[in-house]
Every structure is written in C-alpha cells, then in structure tokens.
Design a protein around this motif. Structure first.
Motif, PDB file in Angstrom:
ATOM      1  N   GLN A  58       0.845  -1.196   0.000  1.00  0.00           N
ATOM      2  CA  GLN A  58       0.000   0.000   0.000  1.00  0.00           C
ATOM      3  C   GLN A  58       0.881   1.246   0.000  1.00  0.00           C
ATOM      4  OE1 GLN A  58      -0.421  -2.147   2.986  1.00  0.00           O
ATOM      5  NE2 GLN A  58      -1.497  -3.537   1.601  1.00  0.00           N
TER       6      GLN A  58
ATOM      7  N   ASN B 236      -1.596   7.379  -2.602  1.00  0.00           N
ATOM      8  CA  ASN B 236      -2.249   6.066  -2.547  1.00  0.00           C
ATOM      9  C   ASN B 236      -1.476   5.050  -3.397  1.00  0.00           C
ATOM     10  OD1 ASN B 236      -4.380   7.425  -1.074  1.00  0.00           O
ATOM     11  ND2 ASN B 236      -5.032   8.232  -3.050  1.00  0.00           N
TER      12      ASN B 236
ATOM     13  N   ASP C 192      -9.555   7.739  -6.040  1.00  0.00           N
ATOM     14  CA  ASP C 192      -8.381   7.217  -5.348  1.00  0.00           C
ATOM     15  C   ASP C 192      -8.146   5.760  -5.742  1.00  0.00           C
ATOM     16  OD1 ASP C 192      -8.260   9.628  -4.071  1.00  0.00           O
ATOM     17  OD2 ASP C 192      -8.844   8.885  -2.101  1.00  0.00           O
TER      18      ASP C 192
ATOM     19  N   ARG D 212      -7.168   2.687  -4.160  1.00  0.00           N
ATOM     20  CA  ARG D 212      -7.024   2.147  -2.808  1.00  0.00           C
ATOM     21  C   ARG D 212      -7.316   0.658  -2.686  1.00  0.00           C
ATOM     22  NH1 ARG D 212      -6.773   5.956   1.181  1.00  0.00           N
ATOM     23  NH2 ARG D 212      -7.172   8.116   0.612  1.00  0.00           N
TER      24      ARG D 212
ATOM     25  N   TYR E  43      -5.931   0.031   0.962  1.00  0.00           N
ATOM     26  CA  TYR E  43      -5.430   1.192   1.698  1.00  0.00           C
ATOM     27  C   TYR E  43      -6.644   2.041   2.072  1.00  0.00           C
ATOM     28  CZ  TYR E  43      -3.062   5.572   2.791  1.00  0.00           C
ATOM     29  OH  TYR E  43      -2.639   6.716   3.414  1.00  0.00           O
TER      30      TYR E  43
END
Length: 257
Positions: free
Chosen positions: A33, A63, A89, A91, A106
């Motif tokens: 991450q 990210n 994002d 993630r 994340y």
DNA sequence: ATGGTCGAGTATCGA
C-alpha cells in the motif's frame, strides 16, 4: 502459503528495503500500500527478477496498491468490482493467487472524527463489504490485507487514553471491522496471538518506534477456511529499523495444510 | 507540556 502486507510509504523510496525483505522473508504473496506512483513506473520487471508476478493500481503520487505473487496472479480487479462505483483514489486491488482471492486495501485515513474524510472512510468500508460479496462471498478462500487505519481494539494502541476523540479507534470505525468478522472473516494475526500487544505502525516523529508507541492497523483478514489453517504470524519489527524504513512494518500469516 | 519526521514536490500538505 505465506501471505504478507506492507504499507511501504512510497515504493520509490522503499524499493531497496522491499527487495531485501522479499529475499529473507520469502512471502508467497505480498500486498503493498501507498506505492505513491502511477502504473507506468511500477517496477514489474525488478519483481519478476525475484520470482514475483505483480499487479498494480496507482494513478499518481498518492495512494497506490499492489499485489506480488510467486504462486500465480489471475482474475485481477482494479478498484471495486462492478457495479460498485470506485472513487478516483486507487485504494484497492484484488487478484486470485494460488487459489486464494487476495485483496490489497489502503483504507482512507479519516483525519478528524466527523469530518468529510471520516465519513468517506466509513462509506469506503461499506463499499469494501460489497466488493467482497462481488468476489464470491465468505465461502471463498479470501485474504483482505492492508492498512485499515483502524485499530480493532484498545489493546491495539499503545495508550487508549492518548486516542480519546481521535480517529482509528472510534466505535463506528471498529464496527466496520466487526461487520467483516460477522460476515465471516477473522483477524489473522490476532487469532494466532490473542493477547500480544504488538503494533504494525509507529509515527516517524518523537522516537515513537523506540518508545513502543505504536498501533496495530495493518490487518490480514481471512475467511473461515483459511482461518482454521493459520499456523504462524509475525510483525517484522526489524523491517521498521535501520536506514530509510517505512513507518509501517510488514505483517504476515502462514496458512498450512 | 509540546513537539519532535518523513515523502510528495520544491511551498506546504498529508499521515
């Protein structure tokens, strides 16, 4: 099968440490991450040279998540599975590795309780639940690894009083972890070590690492069929020491036959 | 008591 997770806080800054760690820890799967890089610069070739296939989901300097595997990578999903709407994002990424559906997450930080970032974090955890349903549900052998930015219980922070009124420990955040458990997942490290006060993250500031002021927020959540076969788990504190460490240590669980 | 560091990028913001 050794399944690991590590928030590296910039893969560019951490590449030498990651290569070193792969060499001595020998994970079969490693979830990363905060790679903080776009897909175009992800070092697939360097990892291939060490025997790992890799998939990455990153869009720029913030990210970014990845999965490395030496037991195969297939059925990759970038972001949340359809029809869940992914935000901008990067993630979350999922891929089937050696028969286990692995997800690297994340989770948003939340920043301040009741801020828009906090609400976004909780909403994001809700979407993660829907994502795991889309991958096949709790009957699938699944590991959801990453930086959750949530300490599941008071024993997962160095001083609960120091976190009064702060994010990472609020009931609403912890309920999100509890929902995953009710859905059918087990906190892998905690199931192996029910009583140990061990942490996975220490702020760079104020000598927090050496003073043992940390939090356990990097989790490997596994479905029941894997949970019953966990034979070992570790937070590698040594990887938090020395030159240019991440502020997180790698965590792994071993799934035995 | 407070803040103390990193990494992004190159002034600050985010964690």
């Amino acid at each position: 099968m050794r399944i690991a997770t590590w928030n590296v806080n910039s893969l560019k800054a951490r590449m030498a440490r990651v290569e070193e760690w792969l060499g001595y820890a020998q994970p079969d799967v490693l979830c990363l991450q905060e790679t903080k890089m776009p897909d175009a610069t992800f070092p697939h070739l360097a990892f291939a040279g060490l025997g790992y296939e890799s998939v990455h989901h990153g869009s720029g300097q913030w990210n970014g998540v990845a999965i490395l595997s030496r037991v195969g990578i297939e059925d990759t999903v970038l972001g949340f599975a359809e029809p869940i709407v992914s935000d901008r994002d990067t993630r979350v990424i999922s891929a089937r590795c050696g028969g286990v559906y692995v997800t690297s997450v994340y989770v948003p930080n939340g920043r301040e309780v009741d801020s828009e970032h906090y609400e976004y974090k909780l909403e994001w955890m809700g979407k993660l639940g829907a994502h795991l349903d889309a991958l096949g549900g709790p009957g699938v052998e699944m590991a959801v690894c990453g930086d959750y930015n949530i300490a599941p219980a008071d024993m997962d922070v160095w001083d609960p009083a120091a976190f009064a009124g702060a994010t990472h420990v609020t009931p609403r955040e912890r309920d999100a972890i509890r929902s995953m458990e009710q859905w059918g997942m087990v906190d892998g490290f905690r199931s192996v070590y029910p009583e140990e006060r061990l942490y996975s993250y220490w702020d760079y500031r104020a000598g927090n690492f050496h003073e043992h002021r940390g939090m356990r927020i990097d989790l490997i959540m596994v479905t029941a069929s894997l949970a019953g076969r966990l034979c070992w788990a570790l937070v590698d504190r040594n990887a938090r020491k020395g030159k240019q460490p991440s502020d997180h240590a790698p965590v792994f669980v071993d799934v035995c036959d």
